[in-house]
Design an enzyme around this catalytic site. Structure first.
Site, PDB file in Angstrom:
ATOM      1  N   LYS A 117       1.227  -1.278  -0.020  1.00  0.00           N
ATOM      2  CA  LYS A 117       0.260   0.313  -0.306  1.00  0.00           C
ATOM      3  C   LYS A 117       0.940   1.620   0.066  1.00  0.00           C
ATOM      4  CE  LYS A 117      -1.589   1.422   4.176  1.00  0.00           C
ATOM      5  NZ  LYS A 117      -1.401   2.630   3.877  1.00  0.00           N
ATOM      6  N   ASN A 118       1.711   1.407   0.665  1.00  0.00           N
ATOM      7  CA  ASN A 118       2.843   2.179   1.373  1.00  0.00           C
ATOM      8  C   ASN A 118       3.232   2.813   0.193  1.00  0.00           C
ATOM      9  OD1 ASN A 118       1.085   3.120   3.147  1.00  0.00           O
ATOM     10  ND2 ASN A 118       2.923   2.423   5.048  1.00  0.00           N
ATOM     11  N   ARG A 162      -4.218   9.710   3.973  1.00  0.00           N
ATOM     12  CA  ARG A 162      -2.454  10.185   4.173  1.00  0.00           C
ATOM     13  C   ARG A 162      -1.391  10.186   3.617  1.00  0.00           C
ATOM     14  NH1 ARG A 162      -0.165  13.464   7.853  1.00  0.00           N
ATOM     15  NH2 ARG A 162       2.656  13.554   7.299  1.00  0.00           N
ATOM     16  N   ASP A 200      -4.829   7.775   9.306  1.00  0.00           N
ATOM     17  CA  ASP A 200      -5.511   6.931  10.955  1.00  0.00           C
ATOM     18  C   ASP A 200      -4.997   7.940  11.912  1.00  0.00           C
ATOM     19  OD1 ASP A 200      -4.677   4.500   9.661  1.00  0.00           O
ATOM     20  OD2 ASP A 200      -2.598   4.797   9.628  1.00  0.00           O
ATOM     21  N   ASP A 259       4.063   0.809  11.757  1.00  0.00           N
ATOM     22  CA  ASP A 259       3.551  -0.073  11.612  1.00  0.00           C
ATOM     23  C   ASP A 259       2.277  -1.359  12.124  1.00  0.00           C
ATOM     24  OD1 ASP A 259       3.081   1.737   8.856  1.00  0.00           O
ATOM     25  OD2 ASP A 259       4.186   1.719   9.873  1.00  0.00           O
TER      26      ASP A 259
END
Ligand code: UD1
Length: 452
Positions: free
Chosen positions: A36-37, A124, A148, A339
Site C-alpha cells: 500500500k505504502n 494520509r 489513521d 505500523d
C-alpha cells in the site's frame, strides 16, 4: 475490466465486522501483493508526466480506489484489472509471480493541480501529490491529509524541504497553497527520515534545475520502489536505499514519460501473517515478499522461538509451542516498522513472560489497547512504552477496529482467543489489507465477514 473508485462495492466493507472463531492453528501458503505504502506513491508519481503508466501487483484495497479518485479529479483516467484478469486490457500482463491486480493510468497533457478535501481527508498518502503537482504545474492546492486515527501527523518537514527548492506555501482553511516560479536543486537535510517528506522532495526534485541532495532521507523499501519507478520515467537518482539521495534534475520534459512497474511486496502485510502464526501456532509460508525487508523483525521472531526459513521471495515460519516474550522498539527502516506496533502488542499478549513495545515515531497509537484488554490481555502503558504480560489464552470479545493495523491486530488476536471474536469497523482494515478474511481462511482459520 472493472474500474475502481467509489464505484467498487466489492471492496467497501463499511458496516461490516470480522467474525473470528478461535483458537485455530494456521497451515499453508499465503501470497501478499504490492505494498500500500508504495502503490499510492507510484500513482501520485504518474502526475509528473503525460503518458500511459502500467502498474502491476496492485493490492485490492480501498486506499487504491481513493487515490484513483484523486487522480481522476485531477484529470487522469484510471482503470484497474482485478487479480486473474491481468492482461485482459491494453495487452498488459503482469509477471507470473504477481498476486495483485494491475492499474493503467492515462495522464493527460494538462492536469488540474488541486486535491480536494472530500478525497484527501480520507487517506494520509494523498499529501504526496504535492511534489508532482508542483513539478508539473508550478503550483498546487492540496487539502491537509486525513488518514489513521493515531495523533497529529504534521507536514512541516515537507514544506521546509520544498522551501529549499524554491517553493512558497501558506495554509489557508485547511488547504496548503504552494507555488514555485522555478524549482531549483538544493541540499535538504531532514530532521528525521520522514517517508512522506522524502517522497515529496524526490518528486519535486526530479525536474528541478540542478542537483538536489536529500540528507537523512528515508530508506524504506517503498521509497526505493518509488525511486526505481521515477528512474524508469526518466529521473536521475543515485543512492536509493541509503540516507543520502542525489537527484540530478532532468529539465527536458521530452525525456520524461510513460513507465511500467511491478509494486514491491508488502512487508507489513507479510509481517501480519507471521505474527498471526505466532499467536495461532502452526506452519505457514508467506510468499511475494523480499525477506530482506523484514530482516530485523524476523530476527526478533526467531529469538522468541519461531522457526524461520527464507527463500528469494518467501518466508516460512513454524510455531509448535508458546513463544517467549521479547522487547521491541519501533524505528525507521531497517528497524521494526511502527505500523507493526498493534500486531506486536497482540503477539506479546499471548507470549510467555513480560514483553514491551517502545514507540519511537508516532505519539498516540493506543486506542486498540482497550480492545485487547477486553480480550483478557494484560497491558500497561508507560509513556511511549507498552508493557505486556502474556497470558496463555485470550478470550473472545466484541471489539472495534480504529485503524488499519489495529484492526488487523484484533483479528489475529481473535485467532488465539477461545470463542467468537467480533471486530467491527472492518472498512478500516480494508484500506490496507487485500482480502484478510479470505486469506486467513485459506490458512485454515475460521474468519468471515458479516454485516454489523
Ligand atoms: C509513512 C507510512 C506509515 C508509516 C510511516 C513511518 C504511508 C502512506 N504511510 O507515513 O504507514 O507508519 O511512514 O514509517 O506511506 N513528521 C513530522 N513532520 C513532517 C513529517 C513527519 O514531524 O513533516 C513526523 C511524524 O509525525 C512522525 C515521523 O515524523 O512522528 C515519521 O513520519 P513519516 O515517516 O513522515 O510518516 P508518513 O510518511 O506520514
Amino acid at each position: 475490466m472493472s474500474v475502481l473508485g467509489a464505484d467498487a462495492p466489492e471492496l467497501d466493507l463499511e458496516g461490516h465486522s470480522f467474525v473470528v472463531r478461535g483458537p485455530s492453528a494456521l497451515r499453508g501458503t499465503v501470497g501478499v501483493s504490492g505494498a500500500k505504502n508504495s502503490v499510492l506513491k507510484l500513482m501520485a508519481a504518474t502526475l509528473l508526466a503525460e503518458g500511459r503508466f502500467r502498474i502491476s501487483n496492485v493490492p485490492r484495497i480501498t486506499d487504491v480506489g481513493l487515490m484513483a479518485e484523486l487522480l481522476r479529479a485531477v484529470g487522469c483516467e484510471v482503470a484497474v484489472n482485478s487479480p486473474g484478469a491481468a492482461g485482459a486490457a491494453d495487452g498488459f500482463s503482469s509477471s507470473a509471480t504477481d498476486t495483485g491486480g494491475s492499474l493503467v493510468i492515462d495522464v493527460p497533457a494538462q492536469i488540474e493541480p488541486v486535491a480536494p478535501r472530500n478525497i484527501v481527508d480520507r487517506f494520509r498518502a494523498s499529501i504526496v501529490v504535492l511534489g508532482p503537482m508542483l513539478t508539473r504545474c508550478g503550483e498546487a492546492v492540496v487539502a491537509l491529509p486525513g488518514g489513521d486515527d493515531f495523533g497529529p501527523r504534521p507536514i512541516d518537514m515537507h514544506l521546509q524541504g520544498l522551501a529549499r527548492l524554491g517553493v512558497e506555501s501558506e495554509t489557508v482553511d485547511g488547504y496548503v497553497h504552494a507555488r514555485a516560479q522555478e524549482l531549483r536543486g538544493a541540499t535538504v537535510r531532514l530532521d528525521f527520515p520522514s517517508v512522506g517528506a522524502t517522497e515529496n522532495l524526490l518528486m519535486a526534485a526530479v525536474r528541478a534545475a540542478g542537483t538536489t541532495v536529500i540528507d537523512n532521507a528515508a530508506r524504506e523499501p517503498e521509497v526505493v520502489d518509488l525511486c526505481e519507478f521515477l528512474v524508469k520515467m526518466g529521473a536521475r537518482i543515485v543512492g536509493a536505499g541509503s540516507s543520502t539521495l542525489t537527484i540530478e534534475g532532468v529539465e527536458d520534459i521530452g525525456r520524461f514519460g510513460s513507465a511500467d512497474h511491478c509494486v514491491v511486496g508488502d512487508r507489513i502485510v507479510a509481517a501480519t501473517y507471521l505474527t498471526a502464526v505466532g499467536i495461532a501456532s502452526g506452519e505457514i509460508t508467506v510468499s511475494g515478499v523480499n525477506p530482506d525487508h523484514l530482516a530485523v523483525f524476523r530476527g526478533k521472531l526467531a529469538d522468541m522461538g519461531m522457526e524461520i526459513t527464507v527463500d528469494d521471495r518467501s518466508i516460512s515460519a513454524a510455531v509448535s509451542s508458546r513463544l517467549r516474550s521479547a522487547k521491541f522498539s519501533t524505528l525507521p527502516y531497517p528497524g521494526v516498522a511502527t505500523d507493526l506496533k498493534p500486531l506486536l502488542v497482540a503477539l506479546l499478549a499471548t507470549a510467555d513472560g513480560v514483553g514491551s513495545v517502545t514507540e519511537n515515531l508516532f505519539a498516540e497509537r493506543f486506542r486498540y489497547v482497550d480492545d485487547l484488554r477486553a480480550m483478557g490481555a494484560d497491558i500497561r502503558i508507560d509513556s511511549h512504552h507498552v508493557v505486556i504480560e502474556g497470558s496463555e489464552r485470550l478470550s473472545a470479545a466484541e471489539v472495534k477496529a480504529h485503524d488499519i493495523r489495529a484492526g488487523a491486530a484484533l483479528v489475529i488476536a481473535g485467532l488465539g482467543a477461545q470463542g467468537r471474536t467480533v471486530v467491527s469497523n472492518a472498512h478500516h482494515v480494508a484500506r490496507g489489507y487485500d482480502d484478510l478474511a479470505a486469506k486467513l481462511r485459506s490458512l485454515g482459520a475460521d474468519v468471515s465477514l458479516s454485516r454489523s
